[in-house]
Design an enzyme around this catalytic site. Structure first.
Site, PDB file in Angstrom:
ATOM      1  N   ASP A 117       0.803  -1.309   0.108  1.00 53.70           N
ATOM      2  CA  ASP A 117       0.091  -0.077   0.075  1.00 53.70           C
ATOM      3  C   ASP A 117       1.047   1.463  -0.078  1.00 53.70           C
ATOM      4  O   ASP A 117       0.300   2.336   0.366  1.00 53.70           O
ATOM      5  CB  ASP A 117      -0.989  -0.006   1.200  1.00 53.70           C
ATOM      6  CG  ASP A 117      -2.195  -0.851   0.893  1.00 53.70           C
ATOM      7  OD1 ASP A 117      -2.607  -0.882  -0.415  1.00 53.70           O
ATOM      8  OD2 ASP A 117      -2.537  -1.797   1.989  1.00 53.70           O
ATOM      9  N   ASP A 178      -6.690  -4.404  -5.010  1.00 53.21           N
ATOM     10  CA  ASP A 178      -6.656  -2.873  -4.411  1.00 53.21           C
ATOM     11  C   ASP A 178      -5.265  -2.256  -4.963  1.00 53.21           C
ATOM     12  O   ASP A 178      -5.212  -1.100  -5.200  1.00 53.21           O
ATOM     13  CB  ASP A 178      -6.369  -3.020  -2.895  1.00 53.21           C
ATOM     14  CG  ASP A 178      -7.454  -3.990  -2.149  1.00 53.21           C
ATOM     15  OD1 ASP A 178      -7.860  -4.967  -2.709  1.00 53.21           O
ATOM     16  OD2 ASP A 178      -7.662  -3.800  -0.918  1.00 53.21           O
ATOM     17  N   THR A 238     -11.083 -14.701  -1.335  1.00 57.08           N
ATOM     18  CA  THR A 238     -11.167 -13.310  -0.499  1.00 57.08           C
ATOM     19  C   THR A 238     -10.437 -12.972   0.929  1.00 57.08           C
ATOM     20  O   THR A 238     -10.134 -14.069   1.489  1.00 57.08           O
ATOM     21  CB  THR A 238     -12.956 -13.336  -0.378  1.00 57.08           C
ATOM     22  OG1 THR A 238     -13.108 -12.110  -0.274  1.00 57.08           O
ATOM     23  CG2 THR A 238     -13.314 -14.193   0.988  1.00 57.08           C
ATOM     24  N   TRP A 254     -12.212  -0.779  -6.384  1.00 57.02           N
ATOM     25  CA  TRP A 254     -10.642  -0.581  -6.679  1.00 57.02           C
ATOM     26  C   TRP A 254     -10.423  -1.093  -8.297  1.00 57.02           C
ATOM     27  O   TRP A 254      -9.689  -0.308  -8.785  1.00 57.02           O
ATOM     28  CB  TRP A 254      -9.857  -1.397  -5.688  1.00 57.02           C
ATOM     29  CG  TRP A 254      -9.918  -1.239  -4.403  1.00 57.02           C
ATOM     30  CD1 TRP A 254      -9.830  -1.882  -3.182  1.00 57.02           C
ATOM     31  CD2 TRP A 254      -9.845   0.332  -3.729  1.00 57.02           C
ATOM     32  NE1 TRP A 254      -9.595  -1.191  -1.891  1.00 57.02           N
ATOM     33  CE2 TRP A 254      -9.859   0.013  -2.088  1.00 57.02           C
ATOM     34  CE3 TRP A 254      -9.480   1.484  -4.140  1.00 57.02           C
ATOM     35  CZ2 TRP A 254      -9.575   1.026  -1.478  1.00 57.02           C
ATOM     36  CZ3 TRP A 254      -9.469   2.595  -3.162  1.00 57.02           C
ATOM     37  CH2 TRP A 254      -9.467   2.366  -2.075  1.00 57.02           C
TER      38      TRP A 254
HETATM   39  N1  GLY Z   1      -7.199  -1.722   0.844  1.00 57.04           N
HETATM   40  C1  GLY Z   1      -7.728  -2.474   2.022  1.00 57.04           C
HETATM   41  C2  GLY Z   1      -9.045  -1.994   1.911  1.00 57.04           C
HETATM   42  O1  GLY Z   1      -9.985  -1.814   0.806  1.00 57.04           O
HETATM   43  O2  GLY Z   1      -9.771  -2.434   2.775  1.00 57.04           O
HETATM   44  N1  GLY Z   2      -6.987  -5.640   5.806  1.00 59.21           N
HETATM   45  C1  GLY Z   2      -6.626  -4.962   4.682  1.00 59.21           C
HETATM   46  C2  GLY Z   2      -5.500  -3.945   4.662  1.00 59.21           C
HETATM   47  O1  GLY Z   2      -4.995  -3.870   5.506  1.00 59.21           O
HETATM   48  O2  GLY Z   2      -5.158  -3.913   3.420  1.00 59.21           O
END
Ligand code: GLY
Ligand code: GLY
Length: 400
Positions: A117, A178, A238, A254
C-alpha cells in the site's frame, strides 16, 4: 499486440435498473456547497488531530488518533492537499508539508512498509506534495517508496505481493485487486527517473490482474495466489468479502478506478474496456438509493452499505468517463452514475454537524468478516468523496 483482456461473458449495463434520481441534471452549486461542508469538516479534524493521523476507521463515528504506521495515513494527507486546492487556505498546505517529513522518515526507516500500500500512502502525500509545491524531499521520499514497492515484485509470477514477508507461506504470491491503485506510484517513478524497471513491473502486474483477478462475468476476486517459483496461477480467495466466489464491493471499486488510472500511464485501451465491464457489473447490483452493500452478493435487505466503496467507484467512473471518446454513449451514463452517487452521498451519508474527529461519510465497512469498522466511517471513503467533488467541479490535476 497481446490478445484481448476482456472477460468472455461480460454483462451489458442494465440502464433501466439505475436509480431514477440519477437522471436529474447535475447541479454544480450543490457540489460547491458539498465542498464547503467537506472542507469545513477537514478543517475541524485538522485542529483535532494536529500532526497525528486518524485511524483507518471510526468508532461510533469518530476516528481515534494514531501515528504514521497504517496503510491509510496518506488518505488524510491527501484530504489536506485537496482542502488546500479547493479552498486556497494555506493552513492545509502547511499541515500537509509537515506530513511529508513524517512520510520521508517512514520510508527511510522502513516503518510498517512491509506491504504494497505504498502507492496509497505516497501518491496522496508525497507525489501530491511534489506536484503542488515542487518539494524535492517529497519527490525523493516518493521515489524511495517506489523502490520499496518494487522489492515486492515476483518476476516469474509477474505480480507485486500484497502483504507480509515475501517468504511467508501464508502470504507468498498473493496479489490483490486493491494494488491497482498502488501502481501509479511505479509509473510516476519511471517517468520521473527514466528507470523503466518500475513501469515494467507495473505493466506485468496489471496484465495479471486483468487475466486472473477479473472473472469471466466481469466480477472480481479480492485476492489471487500464484506459485512464485513456476509463475503458475493458483486460486482466487477473498479476504474482506463475503465468500471466495462473491464480489467484495470495494474490490470491484478498486478495479473500476485502478484500471483507467493505469491506462493514463501506459495508454492500454484494453484497460478502459475492462473498467467498463467492471463498472457495468457494479452498477447492475445497486440497491434502490444507488449506494452499494459491502459485498455485491447483497442487492437488497439489511446488510450494511459501504459508502467508501461507492465513493471509490464514483471517482473511478469519473476517471473512466474522462478517457472514453465523446461519442461513446456510455460515457454520459458513467458520468451520471458518478454524479448521482456523489449527490446521494452528500444528501444522505455525509455527517453533518458531527463532532471533532468524525468521518465525512457515515455507513462504510472496513472488514466485515473480522467485524472491524462495520457501519462506520473509513478514511479512504472521505478521501475519494473529496477527490470526486474536485473532479466534478474543477479541472483537477491528479495526484495519482
Ligand atoms: N485496501 C484495503 C481495503 O480496501 O480495505
Ligand atoms: N485488511 C486489509 C488491509 O489492511 O489492507
Amino acid at each position: 499486440m497481446p490478445e484481448l483482456l476482456h472477460p468472455s461473458r461480460p454483462e451489458p449495463l442494465r440502464v433501466d435498473q439505475l436509480p431514477t434520481s440519477w437522471l436529474a441534471q447535475s447541479d454544480t452549486r450543490r457540489f460547491e456547497r458539498a465542498i464547503e461542508a467537506a472542507v469545513a469538516a477537514v478543517d475541524r479534524n485538522l485542529a483535532h488531530f494536529g500532526d497525528r493521523f486518524p485511524m483507518p476507521s471510526s468508532k461510533f463515528g469518530v476516528y481515534a488518533a494514531m501515528d504514521n504506521t497504517e496503510w491509510t495515513n496518506g488518505f488524510w494527507t491527501g484530504q489536506l492537499w485537496l482542502a488546500y486546492e479547493l479552498s486556497g487556505e494555506a493552513r492545509f498546505r502547511v499541515a500537509a508539508e509537515r506530513h511529508i517529513q513524517s512520510f520521508d522518515q517512514r520510508q527511510r526507516e522502513r516503518i510498517a512498509t512491509n506491504h504494497h500500500d505504498l502507492g496509497f500512502l505516497y501518491s496522496l502525500s508525497c507525489v501530491a506534495g511534489f506536484k503542488l509545491t515542487g518539494s524535492e524531499v517529497a519527490r525523493d521520499a516518493a521515489l524511495g517508496a517506489a523502490r520499496l514497492l518494487l522489492e515486492r515484485f515476483h518476476p516469474r509470477a509477474g505480480i507485486i505481493q500484497a502483504w507480509g514477508d515475501l517468504n511467508d507461506p501464508a502470504q507468498q504470491g498473493r496479489m490483490i485487486i486493491d494494488c491497482n491503485l498502488n501502481l501509479p506510484l511505479l509509473y510516476w517513478a519511471s517517468e520521473t527517473t527514466g528507470d523503466l524497471s518500475f513501469r515494467q513491473a507495473a505493466d506485468r502486474h496489471i496484465e495479471q490482474a486483468a487475466r486472473h483477478i477479473v472473472r469471466p462475468d466481469g466480477s472480481t476476486f479480492h485476492t489471487f495466489f500464484f506459485d512464485v517459483a513456476t509463475g503458475q496461477p493458483k486460486e482466487g480467495k477473498t479476504h474482506q468479502g463475503f465468500a471466495d466466489d462473491s464480489c467484495w464491493a470495494r474490490g470491484q471499486a478498486w478495479g473500476i478506478a485502478g484500471f483507467p488510472l493505469v491506462a493514463r500511464y501506459n495508454d492500454d485501451v484494453r484497460l478502459l474496456e475492462l473498467s467498463q465491464v467492471l463498472a457495468n457489473y457494479y452498477l447492475n447490483r445497486l440497491p434502490a438509493d444507488g449506494i452499494c452493500h459491502w459485498d455485491l452478493i447483497f442487492t437488497e435487505g439489511a446488510e450494511e452499505r459501504d459508502s467508501s466503496a461507492a465513493a471509490v467507484a464514483a471517482c473511478g467512473l469519473l476517471v473512466l468517463a474522462s478517457r472514453l471518446p465523446l461519442t461513446d454513449p456510455l460515457r454520459d451514463r458513467y458520468e451520471r452514475a458518478a454524479v448521482g452517487t456523489v449527490s446521494t452521498l452528500h444528501d444522505y451519508y455525509f455527517a453533518h454537524q458531527a463532532p471533532a474527529g468524525a468521518g465525512l461519510l457515515r455507513h462504510a465497512v472496513y472488514h466485515k468478516p473480522q467485524r472491524m469498522g462495520v457501519d462506520e466511517s473509513c478514511l479512504w471513503g472521505d478521501y475519494f468523496y473529496l477527490e470526486s467533488l474536485a473532479r466534478l467541479t474543477r479541472i483537477w490535476k491528479s495526484y495519482w
